[in-house]
Design a protein around this motif. Sequence first.
Motif, short mmCIF file in Angstrom:
data_model
loop_
_atom_site.label_atom_id
_atom_site.label_comp_id
_atom_site.label_asym_id
_atom_site.label_seq_id
_atom_site.Cartn_x
_atom_site.Cartn_y
_atom_site.Cartn_z
N ASP A 151 0.35 3.67 8.97
CA ASP A 151 1.01 2.87 10.00
C ASP A 151 1.65 1.65 9.34
N ALA A 152 2.45 0.92 10.09
CA ALA A 152 3.24 -0.19 9.53
C ALA A 152 2.35 -1.28 8.91
N ASP A 153 1.22 -1.60 9.56
CA ASP A 153 0.35 -2.66 9.04
C ASP A 153 -0.24 -2.29 7.68
N HIS A 154 -0.74 -1.05 7.55
CA HIS A 154 -1.31 -0.63 6.28
C HIS A 154 -0.24 -0.52 5.19
N ALA A 155 0.95 -0.06 5.57
CA ALA A 155 2.04 0.06 4.59
C ALA A 155 2.41 -1.33 4.06
N LYS A 156 2.49 -2.32 4.96
CA LYS A 156 2.79 -3.69 4.51
C LYS A 156 1.69 -4.23 3.63
N GLN A 157 0.44 -3.96 3.99
CA GLN A 157 -0.69 -4.43 3.19
C GLN A 157 -0.66 -3.83 1.78
N ILE A 158 -0.34 -2.54 1.68
CA ILE A 158 -0.30 -1.88 0.37
C ILE A 158 0.86 -2.40 -0.46
N THR A 159 2.05 -2.57 0.15
CA THR A 159 3.18 -3.10 -0.63
C THR A 159 2.91 -4.53 -1.07
N LYS A 160 2.22 -5.31 -0.26
CA LYS A 160 1.87 -6.68 -0.65
C LYS A 160 0.90 -6.66 -1.83
N LEU A 161 -0.08 -5.74 -1.80
CA LEU A 161 -1.01 -5.60 -2.93
C LEU A 161 -0.26 -5.26 -4.22
N ILE A 162 0.71 -4.35 -4.11
CA ILE A 162 1.47 -3.94 -5.28
C ILE A 162 2.30 -5.11 -5.81
N LYS A 163 2.95 -5.86 -4.91
CA LYS A 163 3.77 -7.00 -5.35
C LYS A 163 2.92 -8.11 -5.94
N ASP A 164 1.74 -8.35 -5.35
CA ASP A 164 0.86 -9.41 -5.86
C ASP A 164 0.24 -9.06 -7.21
N SER A 165 0.22 -7.78 -7.56
CA SER A 165 -0.40 -7.37 -8.83
C SER A 165 0.47 -7.72 -10.04
N LYS A 166 1.74 -8.08 -9.80
CA LYS A 166 2.70 -8.45 -10.86
C LYS A 166 3.00 -7.31 -11.82
N ILE A 167 2.74 -6.06 -11.40
CA ILE A 167 3.13 -4.90 -12.20
C ILE A 167 4.61 -4.66 -11.92
N LYS A 168 5.38 -4.32 -12.95
CA LYS A 168 6.83 -4.22 -12.82
C LYS A 168 7.24 -2.90 -12.17
N VAL A 169 7.02 -2.81 -10.87
CA VAL A 169 7.43 -1.64 -10.08
C VAL A 169 8.01 -2.13 -8.77
N GLN A 170 8.74 -1.24 -8.10
CA GLN A 170 9.26 -1.54 -6.78
C GLN A 170 8.56 -0.62 -5.78
#
Length: 164
Positions: free
Chosen positions: A104-123
């Motif tokens: 769902d939208a909430d979990h998708a946003k939470q996962i993308t935020k985790l990925i962005k906060d990890s500072k790994i160079k991915v989109q």
Amino acid sequence: MAKEASFDIVSKVDLQEVSNAVQQARREIETRFDFKGSKSEIRLEGDKLTLISDDEYKLEQLMDVLKTKLVKRNVSLKALRPGKVEPASGGTVRQVVELVNGLDADHAKQITKLIKDSKIKVQAQIQGDQIRVSGKSRDDLQAVIQMLRNADLDVPLQFTNYRS
């Protein structure tokens, strides 16, 4: 110029495995002594499970049997969303358990935020009920997968469509 590698993050439940687990649970209920003479049953209707039993204690036992069979069939228990226990006809109680399919939208946003906060160079891009993660380095993608596996999320995740 390096090619981009990518994979998709999805949350899917194998309904065939759920159906098999329900069948096994029904067989066990028929043979167990503590369920003899009780009105206990499990129904699978689409992406919902309905558990019916004589009282709340037997309903909990029914849920335990079902969970055991689901785990043996590699269905994540995080995919279950149990509803409230409510009275049903004939002096029984009923509980509807939803099977979560898709992010769902909430979990998708939470996962993308985790990925962005990890500072790994991915989109990371949300695409409907899945997330596409892309990056130049396969090692970065594998680091994202490992980070998400270690994160304590309340939805089951699968990583599919890995392309390099």
